[in-house]
Structures are given as structure tokens and as C-alpha cells.
Design a protein around this motif. Sequence first.
Motif, mmCIF file in Angstrom:
data_model
loop_
_atom_site.group_PDB
_atom_site.id
_atom_site.type_symbol
_atom_site.label_atom_id
_atom_site.label_comp_id
_atom_site.label_asym_id
_atom_site.label_seq_id
_atom_site.Cartn_x
_atom_site.Cartn_y
_atom_site.Cartn_z
ATOM 1 N N GLY A 10 0.826 -1.198 0.000
ATOM 2 C CA GLY A 10 0.000 0.000 0.000
ATOM 3 C C GLY A 10 0.858 1.244 0.000
ATOM 4 N N THR A 11 0.277 2.345 -0.456
ATOM 5 C CA THR A 11 1.038 3.585 -0.585
ATOM 6 C C THR A 11 1.020 4.427 0.680
ATOM 7 O OG1 THR A 11 -0.948 4.589 -1.552
ATOM 8 C CG2 THR A 11 0.719 3.733 -3.064
ATOM 9 N N SER A 12 0.069 4.191 1.588
ATOM 10 C CA SER A 12 0.042 4.944 2.842
ATOM 11 C C SER A 12 -0.766 4.180 3.860
ATOM 12 C CB SER A 12 -0.568 6.335 2.635
ATOM 13 O OG SER A 12 -1.980 6.240 2.516
ATOM 14 N N SER A 13 -0.574 4.547 5.144
ATOM 15 C CA SER A 13 -1.323 3.869 6.194
ATOM 16 C C SER A 13 -2.798 4.234 6.151
ATOM 17 C CB SER A 13 -0.738 4.221 7.559
ATOM 18 O OG SER A 13 -0.772 5.620 7.759
ATOM 19 N N ASP A 14 -3.150 5.335 5.489
ATOM 20 C CA ASP A 14 -4.550 5.746 5.415
ATOM 21 C C ASP A 14 -5.369 4.808 4.525
ATOM 22 O OD1 ASP A 14 -4.081 7.931 7.044
ATOM 23 O OD2 ASP A 14 -3.545 9.214 5.353
ATOM 24 N N ASN A 15 -4.798 4.416 3.395
ATOM 25 C CA ASN A 15 -5.560 3.575 2.472
ATOM 26 C C ASN A 15 -4.821 2.281 2.160
ATOM 27 O OD1 ASN A 15 -3.478 4.461 0.893
ATOM 28 N ND2 ASN A 15 -4.735 5.046 -0.872
ATOM 29 N N GLY A 16 -3.914 1.888 3.042
ATOM 30 C CA GLY A 16 -3.037 0.753 2.757
ATOM 31 C C GLY A 16 -3.753 -0.574 2.621
#
Length: 335
Positions: free
Chosen positions: A53-59
Motif C-alpha cells: 500500500g502507498t500509505s497507512s490511510d488507504n493501505g
Amino acid sequence: PFNAYTAMQRPGLLLMGGSVYAGFGSHCGHAPYVGHVLRVDTATRKTTLWSAGTSSDNGKSSVWMSGGGLVSDGPGRILLTTGNGDAPGVGPGSKPPGQLGDSVVRLGVNSDGTMSAKDFFSPSNAPLLGLLDADLGSGGPTALPDDAFGTAQHPHLLVQIGKDGRLFLLDRDDLGGRSQGANSTDKVLGIFGPYEGVWGHPGVYGGQGGYVYTIGSKGPLRAFRYGVTGDGVPTLIDAGRSSETFGFSSGSPVITSTGSTPGSAVVWAVYADGSSGANGQLRAYDANPVNGTVTKLWSAPIGTASKFSVPAADGGRVYVGTRDGHVLAFGRPST
């Protein structure tokens, strides 16, 4: 980022080139989480990390696979499957994006030990799979042995099946990206089913023409025979199924044989009634279907089955670990 509080190491480990690789997902979807593969060099203890995933927000994009192992088919090559998370956008497999939910992914290990995605496949309806909680990554990938499966044009094959019950036949060197087939369909070698959803991974036997086996949740043990279409494309043919079914949390099939000697192959699997593991059994089936039926040869009670348990086989024995604290060994003679 790696969150040790919410990360769960579920997949089987991979030892490759002097390093241990471990896949991580979530504890049953408790956020925040991101699918990860962690590499540990066994000599230097140096660690590197890859995220799906690219970030913990939308991983999300858990590397879960119901305990199935990370797969390698050669130096520096790792194959895995992710679940949930944001699906990759439409595009070729050779250009994997940063967000790889509901995807089969081939990782490459770089000279400095870092990892990067080199190829991927995601079903064209991957966003819908996410909405329906029909993760592709409930199942782990299984590479088919090159000496029994494949053609000159497609020598390296892989099978993948998840919660929606479709069995995908893929080319390990050209996974297919997303919506790269005709009219934005899947660019794969074959899609079979849908059958029951699978929490686990297929089993493979390379003898007698080659077979692939799956166990669906609340469904039978299914056998698929390898073949080639009139156009020369590898395919799988539904060859038979067991009359018995397997409850949710039953395990994945394991095949034993005396090489490729006809009649020697047996499919082993752990049966469970449901999530509690009640009424666990070890079952044995004839690996060669007859008239569309996969015949049960034998079964024995094992107590409370572990969730998604896979038997181990060695030296003429089959071993099963149970949730009520036992390791059971089966063989003939019993001594």
C-alpha cells in the motif's frame, strides 16, 4: 509504515538466498494496517521491507493467504497474493502501481536487498470484490511444476483462487495486469468456476498427466486435470469431486506419492465442522478421479482441528497439529 501492534504474520515463511521472508496482514481487519513482506538476512541480520500500500490511510492490501506460503520459482523472485485494500488501476502487469489490493504480485529482490513489484494481476472486478468482502487474497498462489505443466509459449504456470471461488490460471512471467484482455476483460490463460470460496491454497500432483486440487468452504474436494486447448493454450479440466464436503476453516490439500507411479498418489486434508474446529478429521482421497468422483480412502478423528491446518508429510508419515494441543502422526504400519 510497519505497525507491530496491528500487523499479523500469517503466511508461511520463505527461505531464499540466505534470507528469510515473512508476509504480514491484519488481525481480522483491525486498522491501521498495510500488507508487508519483511526480509531478514540470516548472516547480517539486516532487514528490508516492502509494502503493498502507498500509505497507512488507504493501505490495507493484507498479505494473508490463510497461512499459504510465499512462493519462489527462482533466485530473487517471490509470488504472493493480497486481499482487500484499494485495487490497482487499469494497466499492464509490467507497470505495477503503488497500491496493490486484491492482486497476485511478483516481487523482485534487488542487489541491495530491497524489494519491488515487477508484475501483477488483479481481476477486472477487483473494486467489487473489495466491496463484497470477496478477497482474492484469502487464497495463496501455487506455482505448477514446469516438468508436468506448461507449454513452450507458457512454460511457467500458477493457479490462484480466493473467496469468490474463481480459479485463475496465470503465466508467472506475464501475470496480466488489470483489464488487459479483450474488451477490458482479464488477460489470463483461463478462468474456471466460480466454485465455493477458498481459504487456503491449491494442491498439485505432477503425475498421470498433472492435477490441481482445491477445497472450497462448505464444498467438496475438487480435482482439475491439466490439458491444452485446440489453440495450444494451457487449461484445466474439471475432472471430479468428492461426495463429502468440508466446513469453513478446513485446511488445504497435500499430495503424497511414490514419484509419478500410477495409483500411488493420495490427497490428504484436514476437515473441520466450522470456525470452532469441532469434529476434526484427517481425510485421505485417491488422487486419480474415476467417473467424476474423487474417492475417499480413509479418515480418522483428530479432535479439535486448527484453523486452515495443512498436514505435513515425511518419511512415510503424515503429521497433523491440532488446536487442543497435540501433534498426531499417522502411518502404516502404525508402529
